[in-house]
Scaffold this motif. Structure first.
Motif, short mmCIF file in Angstrom:
data_model
loop_
_atom_site.label_atom_id
_atom_site.label_comp_id
_atom_site.label_asym_id
_atom_site.label_seq_id
_atom_site.Cartn_x
_atom_site.Cartn_y
_atom_site.Cartn_z
N LEU A 130 -5.97 -4.37 -2.01
CA LEU A 130 -5.66 -4.50 -0.58
C LEU A 130 -6.61 -5.46 0.10
O LEU A 130 -6.23 -6.23 1.00
N ASP A 131 -7.87 -5.44 -0.33
CA ASP A 131 -8.86 -6.34 0.23
C ASP A 131 -8.52 -7.79 -0.08
O ASP A 131 -8.72 -8.69 0.75
N LYS A 132 -7.98 -8.03 -1.28
CA LYS A 132 -7.63 -9.40 -1.70
C LYS A 132 -6.53 -10.01 -0.83
O LYS A 132 -6.44 -11.23 -0.72
N VAL A 133 -5.69 -9.16 -0.24
CA VAL A 133 -4.63 -9.69 0.61
C VAL A 133 -4.91 -9.43 2.10
O VAL A 133 -4.03 -9.59 2.94
N GLY A 134 -6.13 -9.03 2.39
CA GLY A 134 -6.57 -8.95 3.78
C GLY A 134 -6.07 -7.77 4.59
O GLY A 134 -6.04 -7.84 5.83
N ARG A 153 2.58 -7.95 2.08
CA ARG A 153 1.22 -7.99 1.53
C ARG A 153 0.90 -6.71 0.76
O ARG A 153 0.18 -6.75 -0.24
N VAL A 154 1.44 -5.58 1.21
CA VAL A 154 1.27 -4.33 0.46
C VAL A 154 1.94 -4.48 -0.91
O VAL A 154 1.38 -4.09 -1.95
N ALA A 155 3.14 -5.05 -0.91
CA ALA A 155 3.86 -5.26 -2.17
C ALA A 155 3.07 -6.18 -3.09
O ALA A 155 3.00 -5.96 -4.31
N LEU A 156 2.44 -7.19 -2.51
CA LEU A 156 1.63 -8.12 -3.31
C LEU A 156 0.38 -7.41 -3.84
O LEU A 156 0.01 -7.59 -5.01
N ALA A 157 -0.24 -6.58 -3.02
CA ALA A 157 -1.42 -5.82 -3.45
C ALA A 157 -1.05 -4.86 -4.59
O ALA A 157 -1.80 -4.71 -5.56
#
Length: 260
Positions: A130-134, A153-157
């Motif tokens: 989650l940190d990696k996608v801010g 971004r959650v999906a990406l995390a």
């Protein structure tokens, strides 16, 4: 390395989705697959992780013949390949971190699957993703309270948490407004460069594809009609990919940008 060798895909109803596909995609490339709806873009991407089975030719990922994998082999293989969808595929009535922790479920013992109890290490990995996608600050907020861009971004995390070598993205920004789409694309680009993760993205937005991808693969009627660096894409090439509809596509993209 992803390698298509004379790959064919014909659906049971006789529709030819892919024909004579020959491609090599090296680790760490950012590739955008463009073309009209129904051209075969999604099918091309989904064959890589066996969401669709090819009906001819050979598809190798790191020298593994994907078509020959069976059962648990397929599940283990898919752990190395993240998949991002247009619809996000999140459980919106639960928290962000629980959605990311889902990526660990396939590897859990049965008792942990049944109880939903994750290890401290899994929770740390989820928070790091989650940190990696801010969006670390959104970890304990319900997904349905987030914007569309934050949900993507959650999906990406969730995908990053499984530590993939490849990310497949099927129209990941189609439902986002232009400004949010740019922020999500910035995430994809940064992750691609900083983590050396291959990104293969099916995308309708031509201008965005040319801006972010290193390489463009143009698909028309199930065949590759262009494969080269983004900087080499000309109006004539877009005309060939879109069968004369390049100007229409560009104007639509410019009109969307003007509304930001």
């Amino acid at each position: 390395m992803i390698e298509f060798i004379d790959v064919q895909k014909t659906y049971p109803n006789g529709t030819v989705a892919l024909q004579n596909i020959n491609l090599k995609i090296a680790q760490g490339e950012f590739v955008a697959v463009i073309g009209l709806s129904g051209a075969g873009k999604s099918t091309l991407i989904r064959c890589i992780n066996r969401m669709h089975d090819i009906t001819g030719g050979q598809l190798n990922v790191d020298d593994v013949d994907v078509a020959k994998l069976k059962g648990k082999q397929v599940r283990r293989f898919r752990r190395r390949i993240g998949m991002i969808f247009q619809s996000f595929n999140l459980v919106t009535r639960t928290t962000v971190i629980k959605n990311v922790l889902v990526s660990f479920v396939p590897d859990l013992p049965v008792w942990r699957k049944l109880t939903g109890i994750f290890t401290k290490e899994h929770k740390i990995q989820a928070l790091e993703a989650l940190d990696k996608v801010g969006i670390l600050d959104k970890a304990f907020i319900r997904v349905d309270q987030l914007s569309g861009g934050q949900q993507q971004r959650v999906a990406l995390a969730r995908t990053l948490a499984q530590n993939p070598a490849i990310i497949l993205a099927d129209e990941p920004i189609a439902s986002l407004d232009p400004l949010t789409a740019k922020l999500v694309m910035d995430d994809f680009k940064r992750i691609n460069k900083e983590m050396n993760i291959s990104v293969i993205m099916n995308i309708h937005h031509v201008e965005i594809a040319l801006e972010y991808a290193d390489r463009i693969i143009g698909i028309s009627k199930g065949a590759v009609v262009f494969d080269g660096k983004s900087a080499k894409v000309t109006k004539e090439i877009l005309d060939a990919i879109y069968a004369g509809k390049a100007n229409e596509m560009k104007s639509s993209s410019e009109e969307s940008s003007a509304h930001v």
